[in-house]
Scaffold this motif. Structure first.
Motif, PDB file in Angstrom:
ATOM      1  N   LEU A  47       0.845  -1.189   0.000  1.00 53.79           N
ATOM      2  CA  LEU A  47       0.000   0.000   0.000  1.00 53.79           C
ATOM      3  C   LEU A  47       0.882   1.241   0.000  1.00 53.79           C
ATOM      4  O   LEU A  47       1.585   1.516   0.965  1.00 53.79           O
ATOM      5  CB  LEU A  47      -0.899  -0.013   1.235  1.00 53.79           C
ATOM      6  CG  LEU A  47      -2.014   1.015   1.275  1.00 53.79           C
ATOM      7  CD1 LEU A  47      -2.977   0.797   0.099  1.00 53.79           C
ATOM      8  CD2 LEU A  47      -2.773   0.916   2.583  1.00 53.79           C
ATOM      9  N   ARG A  48       0.829   1.985  -1.083  1.00 55.74           N
ATOM     10  CA  ARG A  48       1.613   3.210  -1.213  1.00 55.74           C
ATOM     11  C   ARG A  48       0.689   4.331  -1.640  1.00 55.74           C
ATOM     12  O   ARG A  48      -0.039   4.200  -2.628  1.00 55.74           O
ATOM     13  CB  ARG A  48       2.723   3.030  -2.255  1.00 55.74           C
ATOM     14  CG  ARG A  48       3.689   1.884  -1.959  1.00 55.74           C
ATOM     15  CD  ARG A  48       4.590   2.189  -0.775  1.00 55.74           C
ATOM     16  NE  ARG A  48       5.553   1.112  -0.557  1.00 55.74           N
ATOM     17  CZ  ARG A  48       5.328   0.055   0.215  1.00 55.74           C
ATOM     18  NH1 ARG A  48       4.169  -0.060   0.837  1.00 55.74           N
ATOM     19  NH2 ARG A  48       6.247  -0.888   0.363  1.00 55.74           N
ATOM     20  N   ARG A 151     -10.662   1.397  -3.669  1.00 57.38           N
ATOM     21  CA  ARG A 151     -10.911   0.156  -2.928  1.00 57.38           C
ATOM     22  C   ARG A 151      -9.625  -0.330  -2.248  1.00 57.38           C
ATOM     23  O   ARG A 151      -9.634  -0.722  -1.070  1.00 57.38           O
ATOM     24  CB  ARG A 151     -11.455  -0.915  -3.868  1.00 57.38           C
ATOM     25  CG  ARG A 151     -11.770  -2.236  -3.182  1.00 57.38           C
ATOM     26  CD  ARG A 151     -12.633  -3.150  -4.036  1.00 57.38           C
ATOM     27  NE  ARG A 151     -12.169  -3.223  -5.410  1.00 57.38           N
ATOM     28  CZ  ARG A 151     -12.811  -2.677  -6.432  1.00 57.38           C
ATOM     29  NH1 ARG A 151     -13.908  -1.977  -6.246  1.00 57.38           N
ATOM     30  NH2 ARG A 151     -12.333  -2.810  -7.667  1.00 57.38           N
ATOM     31  N   LYS A 152      -8.513  -0.301  -2.968  1.00 52.80           N
ATOM     32  CA  LYS A 152      -7.249  -0.781  -2.411  1.00 52.80           C
ATOM     33  C   LYS A 152      -6.743   0.112  -1.290  1.00 52.80           C
ATOM     34  O   LYS A 152      -6.228  -0.396  -0.278  1.00 52.80           O
ATOM     35  CB  LYS A 152      -6.196  -0.861  -3.515  1.00 52.80           C
ATOM     36  CG  LYS A 152      -4.822  -1.303  -3.014  1.00 52.80           C
ATOM     37  CD  LYS A 152      -3.794  -1.366  -4.139  1.00 52.80           C
ATOM     38  CE  LYS A 152      -2.425  -1.792  -3.599  1.00 52.80           C
ATOM     39  NZ  LYS A 152      -1.390  -1.847  -4.651  1.00 52.80           N
ATOM     40  N   SER A 155     -11.247   1.662   0.918  1.00 54.17           N
ATOM     41  CA  SER A 155     -12.406   0.823   1.244  1.00 54.17           C
ATOM     42  C   SER A 155     -12.038  -0.489   1.919  1.00 54.17           C
ATOM     43  O   SER A 155     -12.834  -1.027   2.707  1.00 54.17           O
ATOM     44  CB  SER A 155     -13.210   0.511  -0.031  1.00 54.17           C
ATOM     45  OG  SER A 155     -13.726   1.694  -0.579  1.00 54.17           O
ATOM     46  N   GLU A 156     -10.864  -1.038   1.611  1.00 50.78           N
ATOM     47  CA  GLU A 156     -10.439  -2.274   2.259  1.00 50.78           C
ATOM     48  C   GLU A 156      -9.631  -2.001   3.534  1.00 50.78           C
ATOM     49  O   GLU A 156      -9.574  -2.852   4.419  1.00 50.78           O
ATOM     50  CB  GLU A 156      -9.613  -3.118   1.289  1.00 50.78           C
ATOM     51  CG  GLU A 156     -10.413  -3.655   0.111  1.00 50.78           C
ATOM     52  CD  GLU A 156      -9.580  -4.528  -0.811  1.00 50.78           C
ATOM     53  OE1 GLU A 156      -8.338  -4.564  -0.636  1.00 50.78           O
ATOM     54  OE2 GLU A 156     -10.162  -5.161  -1.700  1.00 50.78           O
ATOM     55  N   VAL A 157      -9.034  -0.836   3.612  1.00 46.84           N
ATOM     56  CA  VAL A 157      -8.187  -0.516   4.756  1.00 46.84           C
ATOM     57  C   VAL A 157      -9.017  -0.126   5.971  1.00 46.84           C
ATOM     58  O   VAL A 157      -8.791  -0.622   7.090  1.00 46.84           O
ATOM     59  CB  VAL A 157      -7.211   0.624   4.393  1.00 46.84           C
ATOM     60  CG1 VAL A 157      -6.443   1.090   5.628  1.00 46.84           C
ATOM     61  CG2 VAL A 157      -6.246   0.169   3.308  1.00 46.84           C
ATOM     62  N   SER A 230      -1.360  -8.109   5.944  1.00 48.56           N
ATOM     63  CA  SER A 230      -1.313  -8.721   4.631  1.00 48.56           C
ATOM     64  C   SER A 230      -1.811  -7.761   3.568  1.00 48.56           C
ATOM     65  O   SER A 230      -1.246  -7.677   2.464  1.00 48.56           O
ATOM     66  CB  SER A 230      -2.165  -9.995   4.625  1.00 48.56           C
ATOM     67  OG  SER A 230      -2.187 -10.571   3.333  1.00 48.56           O
ATOM     68  N   LEU A 231      -2.849  -7.016   3.877  1.00 46.41           N
ATOM     69  CA  LEU A 231      -3.368  -6.015   2.937  1.00 46.41           C
ATOM     70  C   LEU A 231      -2.340  -4.940   2.662  1.00 46.41           C
ATOM     71  O   LEU A 231      -2.128  -4.533   1.512  1.00 46.41           O
ATOM     72  CB  LEU A 231      -4.640  -5.390   3.500  1.00 46.41           C
ATOM     73  CG  LEU A 231      -5.264  -4.269   2.666  1.00 46.41           C
ATOM     74  CD1 LEU A 231      -5.767  -4.820   1.337  1.00 46.41           C
ATOM     75  CD2 LEU A 231      -6.404  -3.598   3.427  1.00 46.41           C
ATOM     76  N   MET A 232      -1.669  -4.493   3.710  1.00 49.31           N
ATOM     77  CA  MET A 232      -0.667  -3.426   3.547  1.00 49.31           C
ATOM     78  C   MET A 232       0.512  -3.903   2.711  1.00 49.31           C
ATOM     79  O   MET A 232       1.151  -3.118   2.013  1.00 49.31           O
ATOM     80  CB  MET A 232      -0.179  -2.973   4.918  1.00 49.31           C
ATOM     81  CG  MET A 232      -1.269  -2.484   5.844  1.00 49.31           C
ATOM     82  SD  MET A 232      -2.002  -0.913   5.371  1.00 49.31           S
ATOM     83  CE  MET A 232      -0.839   0.231   6.087  1.00 49.31           C
ATOM     84  N   ALA A 233       0.808  -5.213   2.764  1.00 47.35           N
ATOM     85  CA  ALA A 233       1.975  -5.746   2.046  1.00 47.35           C
ATOM     86  C   ALA A 233       1.610  -6.330   0.696  1.00 47.35           C
ATOM     87  O   ALA A 233       2.486  -6.715  -0.057  1.00 47.35           O
ATOM     88  CB  ALA A 233       2.654  -6.827   2.894  1.00 47.35           C
ATOM     89  N   ARG A 234       0.325  -6.411   0.410  1.00 46.13           N
ATOM     90  CA  ARG A 234      -0.126  -7.071  -0.801  1.00 46.13           C
ATOM     91  C   ARG A 234       0.183  -6.258  -2.049  1.00 46.13           C
ATOM     92  O   ARG A 234       0.121  -5.043  -2.045  1.00 46.13           O
ATOM     93  CB  ARG A 234      -1.634  -7.294  -0.724  1.00 46.13           C
ATOM     94  CG  ARG A 234      -2.193  -8.166  -1.817  1.00 46.13           C
ATOM     95  CD  ARG A 234      -3.693  -8.265  -1.678  1.00 46.13           C
ATOM     96  NE  ARG A 234      -4.339  -6.977  -1.917  1.00 46.13           N
ATOM     97  CZ  ARG A 234      -5.605  -6.719  -1.623  1.00 46.13           C
ATOM     98  NH1 ARG A 234      -6.319  -7.622  -1.019  1.00 46.13           N
ATOM     99  NH2 ARG A 234      -6.138  -5.548  -1.890  1.00 46.13           N
ATOM    100  N   GLY A 235       0.515  -6.957  -3.116  1.00 48.65           N
ATOM    101  CA  GLY A 235       0.734  -6.299  -4.389  1.00 48.65           C
ATOM    102  C   GLY A 235      -0.507  -6.314  -5.235  1.00 48.65           C
ATOM    103  O   GLY A 235      -1.466  -6.961  -4.930  1.00 48.65           O
TER     104      GLY A 235
END
Length: 235
Positions: A47-48, A151-152, A155-157, A230-235
């Motif tokens: 997440l950036r 969303r990335k 909304s998901e965070v 996992s969300l924060m590290a997901r590509g």
């Protein structure tokens, strides 16, 4: 008459050129903003949410402000909400033993107040961000990419962040209930090596049940926090 018609023709021609120039500028800014969302938010791993440079702001034109809700959400979350959660969680290492649950009861109460403030701020922030985005007028090509980026990054965070706060509060609630149980039955227990012991099987069962509830709350917290990480590290 001819001169008048000629002047009108010049005015209309200039207006048409101006409108065409604005349309070109809008299209270029929109294309640049779409490319930014794809390349800087959607494609990178993790997440950036970068700050816009002055050059990017100029290049995106009217669409630069469409980035504001996403950027401001993360700025506010980082500045105002995350520190409250960190402060509330700071006491966790000091709650390893039943003796600690009793000794740190007032600290646990203070941590729960911080969690309450953080949850309110996070919920209000998420609602305000959704409202701001709902007011953005976007062509279809931009809307499709923007919704994926939103969303990335938002909304998901937000729900997972709030769920982490709820999990932390649930853990503290179970610790407080266990401490209250120990206080209520202190006359039938004795402290040995930092642990409470009792010959009363009903009291022992009650203490074991509350210890298991704490362990369960801790496991649920780790699970939801793992999903957030996992969300924060997901590509």
């Amino acid at each position: 008459m001819n001169a008048t018609m000629s002047r009108r023709g010049l005015v209309l021609g200039g207006l048409a050129m101006f409108v065409a120039s604005c349309a070109d500028s809008e299209g270029q800014g929109r294309a640049a903003f779409i490319a930014f969302l794809r390349e800087r938010l959607l494609q990178p791993r993790g997440l950036r949410v970068p700050q816009l440079t002055e050059a990017e702001t100029r290049r995106f034109g009217i669409y630069a402000r469409h980035y504001d809700p996403i950027r401001e959400f993360h700025d506010t979350l980082t500045r105002d909400v995350a520190p409250l959660m960190s402060s509330a969680a700071r006491i966790l290492p000091a709650l390893r033993r039943p003796q600690d649950w009793v000794a740190k009861r007032s600290d646990v109460a203070e941590s729960r107040k911080l969690i309450g403030h953080a949850r309110t701020r996070a919920s209000d922030l998420f609602a305000a961000t959704n409202t701001a985005v709902s007011h953005l007028a976007q062509p279809d090509d931009l809307r499709a990419v923007y919704q994926d980026a939103y969303r990335k990054t938002v909304s998901e965070v937000a729900p997972l962040f709030i769920a982490t706060l709820d999990g932390l509060d649930d853990l503290f609630d179970n610790v407080d209930q266990a401490a209250a149980y120990i206080d209520a039955n202190r006359g039938r227990m004795r402290l040995v090596g930092g642990m409470f012991e009792t010959a009363d099987t009903s009291v022992l069962t009650g203490l074991q049940e509350r210890s298991a509830a704490i362990a369960g709350a801790q496991a649920r917290l780790f699970q939801v926090r793992g999903r957030l990480d996992s969300l924060m590290a997901r590509g």
